[in-house]
Design a protein around this motif. Structure first.
Motif, PDB file in Angstrom:
ATOM      1  N   ASP A 299     -10.777  -1.388   1.247  1.00 22.67           N
ATOM      2  CA  ASP A 299     -11.237  -2.200   2.369  1.00 22.67           C
ATOM      3  C   ASP A 299     -10.107  -2.257   3.393  1.00 22.67           C
ATOM      4  N   ALA A 300     -10.225  -3.118   4.362  1.00 19.49           N
ATOM      5  CA  ALA A 300      -9.246  -3.149   5.452  1.00 19.49           C
ATOM      6  C   ALA A 300      -7.849  -3.575   5.007  1.00 19.49           C
ATOM      7  N   THR A 301      -7.740  -4.237   3.864  1.00 19.62           N
ATOM      8  CA  THR A 301      -6.437  -4.747   3.442  1.00 19.62           C
ATOM      9  C   THR A 301      -5.937  -4.171   2.126  1.00 19.62           C
ATOM     10  N   SER A 302      -6.687  -3.301   1.475  1.00 17.76           N
ATOM     11  CA  SER A 302      -6.250  -2.788   0.175  1.00 17.76           C
ATOM     12  C   SER A 302      -6.486  -1.282   0.063  1.00 17.76           C
ATOM     13  N   HIS A 303      -5.555  -0.624  -0.630  1.00 13.44           N
ATOM     14  CA  HIS A 303      -5.645   0.821  -0.801  1.00 13.44           C
ATOM     15  C   HIS A 303      -4.893   1.244  -2.059  1.00 13.44           C
ATOM     16  N   VAL A 304      -5.135   2.501  -2.453  1.00 17.23           N
ATOM     17  CA  VAL A 304      -4.459   3.072  -3.612  1.00 17.23           C
ATOM     18  C   VAL A 304      -3.624   4.252  -3.122  1.00 17.23           C
ATOM     19  N   VAL A 305      -2.390   4.330  -3.606  1.00 18.59           N
ATOM     20  CA  VAL A 305      -1.512   5.463  -3.339  1.00 18.59           C
ATOM     21  C   VAL A 305      -1.036   6.009  -4.678  1.00 18.59           C
ATOM     22  N   VAL A 306      -0.523   7.230  -4.636  1.00 24.77           N
ATOM     23  CA  VAL A 306       0.063   7.829  -5.828  1.00 24.77           C
ATOM     24  C   VAL A 306       1.564   7.591  -5.751  1.00 24.77           C
ATOM     25  N   GLY A 307       2.145   7.160  -6.876  1.00 27.16           N
ATOM     26  CA  GLY A 307       3.568   6.863  -6.924  1.00 27.16           C
ATOM     27  C   GLY A 307       4.428   8.104  -6.778  1.00 27.16           C
ATOM     28  N   GLY A 308       5.731   7.895  -6.669  1.00 32.14           N
ATOM     29  CA  GLY A 308       6.692   8.986  -6.478  1.00 32.14           C
ATOM     30  C   GLY A 308       6.714   9.977  -7.636  1.00 32.14           C
ATOM     31  N   ASP A 309       6.312   9.548  -8.832  1.00 27.48           N
ATOM     32  CA  ASP A 309       6.289  10.467  -9.965  1.00 27.48           C
ATOM     33  C   ASP A 309       5.041  11.353  -9.968  1.00 27.48           C
ATOM     34  N   ARG A 310       4.143  11.151  -9.010  1.00 24.34           N
ATOM     35  CA  ARG A 310       2.905  11.899  -8.823  1.00 24.34           C
ATOM     36  C   ARG A 310       1.930  11.755  -9.985  1.00 24.34           C
ATOM     37  N   ARG A 311       2.132  10.762 -10.825  1.00 25.82           N
ATOM     38  CA  ARG A 311       1.220  10.498 -11.941  1.00 25.82           C
ATOM     39  C   ARG A 311       0.699   9.071 -11.920  1.00 25.82           C
TER      40      ARG A 311
ATOM     41  N   THR B 299      -1.312  -8.929   2.280  1.00 23.33           N
ATOM     42  CA  THR B 299      -1.634 -10.348   2.397  1.00 23.33           C
ATOM     43  C   THR B 299      -0.796 -10.955   3.507  1.00 23.33           C
ATOM     44  N   ARG B 300      -1.001 -12.229   3.776  1.00 20.55           N
ATOM     45  CA  ARG B 300      -0.202 -12.916   4.798  1.00 20.55           C
ATOM     46  C   ARG B 300       1.261 -12.984   4.397  1.00 20.55           C
ATOM     47  N   LEU B 301       1.523 -12.922   3.107  1.00 17.12           N
ATOM     48  CA  LEU B 301       2.894 -13.014   2.613  1.00 17.12           C
ATOM     49  C   LEU B 301       3.528 -11.647   2.383  1.00 17.12           C
ATOM     50  N   GLY B 302       2.830 -10.578   2.720  1.00 20.13           N
ATOM     51  CA  GLY B 302       3.354  -9.235   2.542  1.00 20.13           C
ATOM     52  C   GLY B 302       2.475  -8.412   1.629  1.00 20.13           C
ATOM     53  N   ARG B 303       2.925  -7.220   1.329  1.00 21.57           N
ATOM     54  CA  ARG B 303       2.166  -6.302   0.482  1.00 21.57           C
ATOM     55  C   ARG B 303       2.397  -6.633  -0.986  1.00 21.57           C
ATOM     56  N   VAL B 304       1.300  -6.671  -1.744  1.00 23.61           N
ATOM     57  CA  VAL B 304       1.336  -7.030  -3.154  1.00 23.61           C
ATOM     58  C   VAL B 304       0.791  -5.866  -3.980  1.00 23.61           C
ATOM     59  N   VAL B 305       1.458  -5.552  -5.099  1.00 17.56           N
ATOM     60  CA  VAL B 305       0.961  -4.537  -6.019  1.00 17.56           C
ATOM     61  C   VAL B 305       0.030  -5.234  -6.999  1.00 17.56           C
ATOM     62  N   ILE B 306      -1.246  -4.873  -6.980  1.00 15.27           N
ATOM     63  CA  ILE B 306      -2.218  -5.482  -7.877  1.00 15.27           C
ATOM     64  C   ILE B 306      -2.167  -4.806  -9.244  1.00 15.27           C
ATOM     65  N   LEU B 307      -2.071  -3.459  -9.259  1.00 13.86           N
ATOM     66  CA  LEU B 307      -1.986  -2.734 -10.525  1.00 13.86           C
ATOM     67  C   LEU B 307      -1.239  -1.434 -10.283  1.00 13.86           C
ATOM     68  N   GLU B 308      -0.402  -1.095 -11.241  1.00 19.99           N
ATOM     69  CA  GLU B 308       0.301   0.190 -11.220  1.00 19.99           C
ATOM     70  C   GLU B 308       0.141   0.798 -12.606  1.00 19.99           C
ATOM     71  N   THR B 309      -0.523   1.956 -12.665  1.00 20.07           N
ATOM     72  CA  THR B 309      -0.798   2.588 -13.945  1.00 20.07           C
ATOM     73  C   THR B 309      -0.970   4.090 -13.776  1.00 20.07           C
ATOM     74  N   ALA B 310      -0.698   4.812 -14.847  1.00 18.04           N
ATOM     75  CA  ALA B 310      -0.937   6.253 -14.852  1.00 18.04           C
ATOM     76  C   ALA B 310      -2.318   6.567 -15.401  1.00 18.04           C
ATOM     77  N   ASN B 311      -2.998   5.561 -15.942  1.00 14.32           N
ATOM     78  CA  ASN B 311      -4.311   5.747 -16.548  1.00 14.32           C
ATOM     79  C   ASN B 311      -5.393   5.599 -15.480  1.00 14.32           C
ATOM     80  N   ILE B 312      -6.132   6.671 -15.246  1.00 14.60           N
ATOM     81  CA  ILE B 312      -7.161   6.666 -14.202  1.00 14.60           C
ATOM     82  C   ILE B 312      -8.297   5.703 -14.550  1.00 14.60           C
ATOM     83  N   ASP B 313      -8.617   5.573 -15.854  1.00 13.03           N
ATOM     84  CA  ASP B 313      -9.679   4.657 -16.260  1.00 13.03           C
ATOM     85  C   ASP B 313      -9.303   3.211 -15.973  1.00 13.03           C
TER      86      ASP B 313
END
Length: 193
Positions: free
Chosen positions: A82-94, A102-116
């Motif tokens: 949506d307008a405020t959330s997105h997924v990127v691939v980390g530096g390890d490419r996995r 958010t109003r307080l800055g960017r927040v990591v909701i989940l970081e995982t190598a598991n696509i499921d």
């Protein structure tokens, strides 16, 4: 015959063709990390994640326009939810990283190598946003309905109250006339000529 069974290589059990295709794709993407540029690898991983979410994307109500659900290429490819959330691939490419501004800055909701795990998290996030939108629309409807009821009752009160005002004005006029007559009579009889 027992010698033949001993030579059989055990295979891992696949749940479905889609899972097998995804496993092969992951293997290809990992092998291509050496050959393909970083952006193309990240884009391929995001494409795989988007493929996992195709059925979820189809179930979003057609009138709900808060979701973008598209991959935007750039220096860092992003799968926008949506307008405020997105997924990127980390530096390890996995590793997939689900970020929300958010109003307080960017927040990591989940970081995982598991696509499921990432697909499940995104599905839950989308469900929460759909429910929030429905509650907001219901609140707007209820607010408008209450406003209409208040306006309707005000109109009825004005119609009902127009009659009492006439009687109040009439009573005031009669009282004023009686007071003037009483003063004149008092003045006449108190000071005879």
């Amino acid at each position: 015959m027992s010698e033949m069974q001993d030579n059989v290589v055990p295979h891992t059990r696949m749940r479905s063709l889609r899972d097998a295709i995804r496993k092969v794709q992951l293997g290809e993407v990992e092998r291509s990390d050496v050959v393909v540029e970083l952006q193309e690898t990240e884009r391929a991983r995001l494409d795989m994640l988007a493929d996992e979410l195709k059925d979820v994307f189809k179930e979003i109500p057609e009138d709900d326009d808060q979701f973008s659900l598209q991959i935007i290429s750039g220096s860092t490819p992003r799968l926008w939810i949506d307008a405020t959330s997105h997924v990127v691939v980390g530096g390890d490419r996995r590793t997939y990283r689900f970020l929300k501004d958010t109003r307080l800055g960017r927040v990591v909701i989940l970081e995982t190598a598991n696509i499921d795990d990432m697909a499940d998290c995104l599905t839950e996030y989308i469900a929460e946003r759909v429910l929030e939108r429905e509650k907001a629309l219901e609140g707007d409807w209820l607010n408008n309905r209450l406003r209409q009821v208040a306006l309707d009752s005000k109109v009825v009160r004005v119609k009902e109250s127009s009659t009492p005002w006439l009687s109040v004005i009439g009573a005031f006029g009669i009282g004023l006339a009686a007071g003037v007559i009483g003063l004149v009579a008092f003045a006449w009889f108190a000071n005879p000529l």
